[in-house]
Design a protein around this motif. Sequence first.
Motif, mmCIF file in Angstrom:
data_model
loop_
_atom_site.group_PDB
_atom_site.id
_atom_site.type_symbol
_atom_site.label_atom_id
_atom_site.label_comp_id
_atom_site.label_asym_id
_atom_site.label_seq_id
_atom_site.Cartn_x
_atom_site.Cartn_y
_atom_site.Cartn_z
ATOM 1 N N GLY A 1 15.427 35.119 -3.561
ATOM 2 C CA GLY A 1 15.343 33.748 -4.049
ATOM 3 C C GLY A 1 15.169 32.675 -3.000
ATOM 4 N N VAL A 2 14.828 33.061 -1.771
ATOM 5 C CA VAL A 2 14.614 32.067 -0.721
ATOM 6 C C VAL A 2 13.154 31.614 -0.746
ATOM 7 N N ASN A 3 12.949 30.324 -0.609
ATOM 8 C CA ASN A 3 11.622 29.724 -0.603
ATOM 9 C C ASN A 3 11.014 29.855 0.796
ATOM 10 N N ALA A 4 10.579 31.080 1.120
ATOM 11 C CA ALA A 4 10.087 31.380 2.469
ATOM 12 C C ALA A 4 8.585 31.188 2.556
ATOM 13 N N GLU A 5 8.159 30.591 3.659
ATOM 14 C CA GLU A 5 6.735 30.312 3.873
ATOM 15 C C GLU A 5 6.377 30.664 5.315
ATOM 16 N N LEU A 6 5.289 31.400 5.484
ATOM 17 C CA LEU A 6 4.821 31.765 6.820
ATOM 18 C C LEU A 6 3.953 30.654 7.403
ATOM 19 N N ALA A 7 4.176 30.361 8.680
ATOM 20 C CA ALA A 7 3.331 29.414 9.407
ATOM 21 C C ALA A 7 2.633 30.192 10.510
ATOM 22 N N ALA A 8 1.366 30.531 10.281
ATOM 23 C CA ALA A 8 0.613 31.365 11.218
ATOM 24 C C ALA A 8 0.137 30.543 12.409
ATOM 25 N N MET A 9 0.265 31.120 13.612
ATOM 26 C CA MET A 9 -0.150 30.460 14.854
ATOM 27 C C MET A 9 -0.166 31.485 15.965
ATOM 28 N N ASP A 10 -0.787 31.157 17.090
ATOM 29 C CA ASP A 10 -0.704 32.065 18.229
ATOM 30 C C ASP A 10 0.619 31.850 18.946
ATOM 31 N N TRP A 11 0.950 32.791 19.836
ATOM 32 C CA TRP A 11 2.256 32.737 20.485
ATOM 33 C C TRP A 11 2.418 31.489 21.353
ATOM 34 N N GLY A 12 1.350 31.079 22.026
ATOM 35 C CA GLY A 12 1.453 29.882 22.854
ATOM 36 C C GLY A 12 1.853 28.660 22.044
ATOM 37 N N THR A 13 1.302 28.535 20.831
ATOM 38 C CA THR A 13 1.673 27.423 19.955
ATOM 39 C C THR A 13 3.110 27.573 19.486
ATOM 40 N N LEU A 14 3.513 28.805 19.181
ATOM 41 C CA LEU A 14 4.889 29.041 18.744
ATOM 42 C C LEU A 14 5.890 28.637 19.820
ATOM 43 N N VAL A 15 5.594 29.009 21.063
ATOM 44 C CA VAL A 15 6.496 28.688 22.171
ATOM 45 C C VAL A 15 6.701 27.184 22.283
ATOM 46 N N THR A 16 5.655 26.428 22.000
ATOM 47 C CA THR A 16 5.779 24.968 22.031
ATOM 48 C C THR A 16 6.544 24.453 20.814
ATOM 49 N N ARG A 17 6.208 24.957 19.643
ATOM 50 C CA ARG A 17 6.807 24.430 18.407
ATOM 51 C C ARG A 17 8.299 24.752 18.300
ATOM 52 N N ARG A 18 8.727 25.901 18.816
ATOM 53 C CA ARG A 18 10.132 26.269 18.653
ATOM 54 C C ARG A 18 11.077 25.324 19.395
ATOM 55 N N ALA A 19 10.540 24.507 20.291
ATOM 56 C CA ALA A 19 11.369 23.517 20.982
ATOM 57 C C ALA A 19 11.655 22.298 20.113
ATOM 58 N N ASN A 20 10.970 22.173 18.978
ATOM 59 C CA ASN A 20 11.157 21.043 18.066
ATOM 60 C C ASN A 20 12.458 21.237 17.294
ATOM 61 N N LYS A 21 13.390 20.316 17.461
ATOM 62 C CA LYS A 21 14.694 20.407 16.802
ATOM 63 C C LYS A 21 14.720 19.728 15.436
ATOM 64 N N GLY A 22 13.603 19.155 15.030
ATOM 65 C CA GLY A 22 13.562 18.385 13.792
ATOM 66 C C GLY A 22 13.413 19.250 12.555
ATOM 67 N N PRO A 23 13.445 18.620 11.373
ATOM 68 C CA PRO A 23 13.272 19.351 10.113
ATOM 69 C C PRO A 23 11.845 19.852 9.958
ATOM 70 N N VAL A 24 11.649 20.754 8.998
ATOM 71 C CA VAL A 24 10.341 21.387 8.852
ATOM 72 C C VAL A 24 9.260 20.387 8.455
ATOM 73 N N ASN A 25 9.636 19.319 7.762
ATOM 74 C CA ASN A 25 8.619 18.336 7.373
ATOM 75 C C ASN A 25 8.240 17.411 8.524
ATOM 76 N N GLU A 26 8.874 17.618 9.685
ATOM 77 C CA GLU A 26 8.511 16.866 10.891
ATOM 78 C C GLU A 26 8.078 17.817 12.006
ATOM 79 N N GLY A 27 7.496 18.948 11.614
ATOM 80 C CA GLY A 27 6.979 19.902 12.586
ATOM 81 C C GLY A 27 8.007 20.883 13.114
ATOM 82 N N GLY A 28 9.186 20.933 12.488
ATOM 83 C CA GLY A 28 10.221 21.861 12.924
ATOM 84 C C GLY A 28 10.001 23.257 12.376
ATOM 85 N N TRP A 29 11.037 24.048 12.358
ATOM 86 C CA TRP A 29 10.923 25.445 11.963
ATOM 87 C C TRP A 29 12.277 25.926 11.465
#
Length: 531
Positions: free
Chosen positions: A396-424
């Motif tokens: 029952g979890v509303n799970a969604e995949l966000a596809a990207m290359d690893w270099g983009t992931l390494v950058t995005r995972r530093a975002n501490k904000g909510p998912v609607n602001e580019g978080g994770w």
Amino acid sequence: MTISRRNLFKAGIAVGTALSFPPVLRAQTSPSADRTVHMVKGDLTIFDPVVTTSNLTLDHALAVYDTLFSNDSTFVPQPQMVGKWGVSDDKKTYTFELRDGLGWHDGASVTAADCVASIHRWGEVKPGGQLLMTRASDISKKDERSFKIVLKEPLGLLPTILSQDLYIMREKDASTPATDPVNANIGSGPFVFNHALAKPGVSVVYDRNENYVPRSESSNGFAGGKIAKVGRIIWDVIADQQTALAALQAGEIDYLEAPPADLYPVIDSDPNLALQVLNASGWAYFLRMNCLQKPFDNVKMRQAVLHLVDQEAFLQVISPGPQFASTVKSFFGGGNPVSNDENTGWFKKGGNPEKAKQLLSEAGYTGEKVIILQPTDWAEASNTSQVLASELRKIGVNAELAAMDWGTLVTRRANKGPVNEGGWSIFITSESDFSRGDPIGTADLSMNGEKGYFGWPSSDEYEVLRAKWAVVQTMEERKTLAGKMQQIAWDLVPEVLLGRVVAPIARRQTLNGLIGMPDYVPMWNMQKASA
């Protein structure tokens, strides 16, 4: 290992993130083919080993920079840039003198001021450095070639702490805030980064540092003499795994960092190729949850994922067979002296989805979106991300995949904000099983909140115990601490283990001298025979 994974491939060879490099320091001629090694490792997008835990970046740092101490093959720290060192009778004052022959790639000499500045910058963000900063009353230079560290209380693990991902930079680079990447790539190590030939998203080039003076001792693990035996090393970015293997078979590349498991038989049957395990401890796969944002700011949501995961199911998509894989219950890995069984009642064959549903209900989950960062250029992590999303949806979890290359992931995972602001919400990574036995030097084994590793779990109780790790003298004392820390860890669930695998690299038979150690792949000592 990486914590962040070095086993990755760039999806496409289009030029990626624009990077600014300083002017070329000197022109170099192209070495002959038998003195040039081509490696497929991944797309290097972050060059500063202070601002990331990416193994790819740390492999880069091993080539370009040098270290004060380095671990030998028995994991004992040995002097590297340090020539002489000593400690006062009260065990509180350490003095270090640099060895002869240390010079920057720009021609200047390495000084004690460079070392002091590098220690301070590293100490802002790295777990071992943060511990040192709390224990030190003074870190300063004595003269051009020597510096001192004065402690408030004895810290017997100091040489070990100084061997943990502390790469010495020029003072002007180390004066950069620890949150701002340094892209100068000017070190004092055995290889020089070739800025002129760097093509972001396509390839990066390292040339042998002809002015490097190695230690006189034989190469031993990460320690001893770092002798560059080839003239040039090129990291090629190849998008498709089949294409990368075809290049290896054709002799267009010499080394493939992460051959997909289903291609092991093809590689093994080719007389010109070899599979080689460099990290005998294996790789521990795990998922991190963002503890700062909904829904995983609620501990019961994190506990739900812990109970949900069926490690054997995940291992089936990571590893080609049971001989390469094993489940892991201990927070401290599967094969370390401090691995233990405290608070592991959650572990069940097949997972426990009913318990997970119960915890989901207790958490008051109301359908908040869960964004799983999916690195499409790392097959194992991409596949496990898909399995995870499927299992979460089943409860029952509303799970969604966000596809990207690893270099983009390494950058995005530093975002501490909510998912609607580019978080994770979740990402999957791996590190050597060996590193999980070291809560001082391994970033994800800390729980110091926003000062710590991505996901930012917080527990003062756990951190008090972790700080004691550096003070206790015996393995029995560390085992006792590990049991107490694991009790807290599996209650708070900063991450969830997915299992352990042993994964080889693939190479041409003509490439030899690779150094087998956990986590990182040094480029010195390797040599290439004529085909």
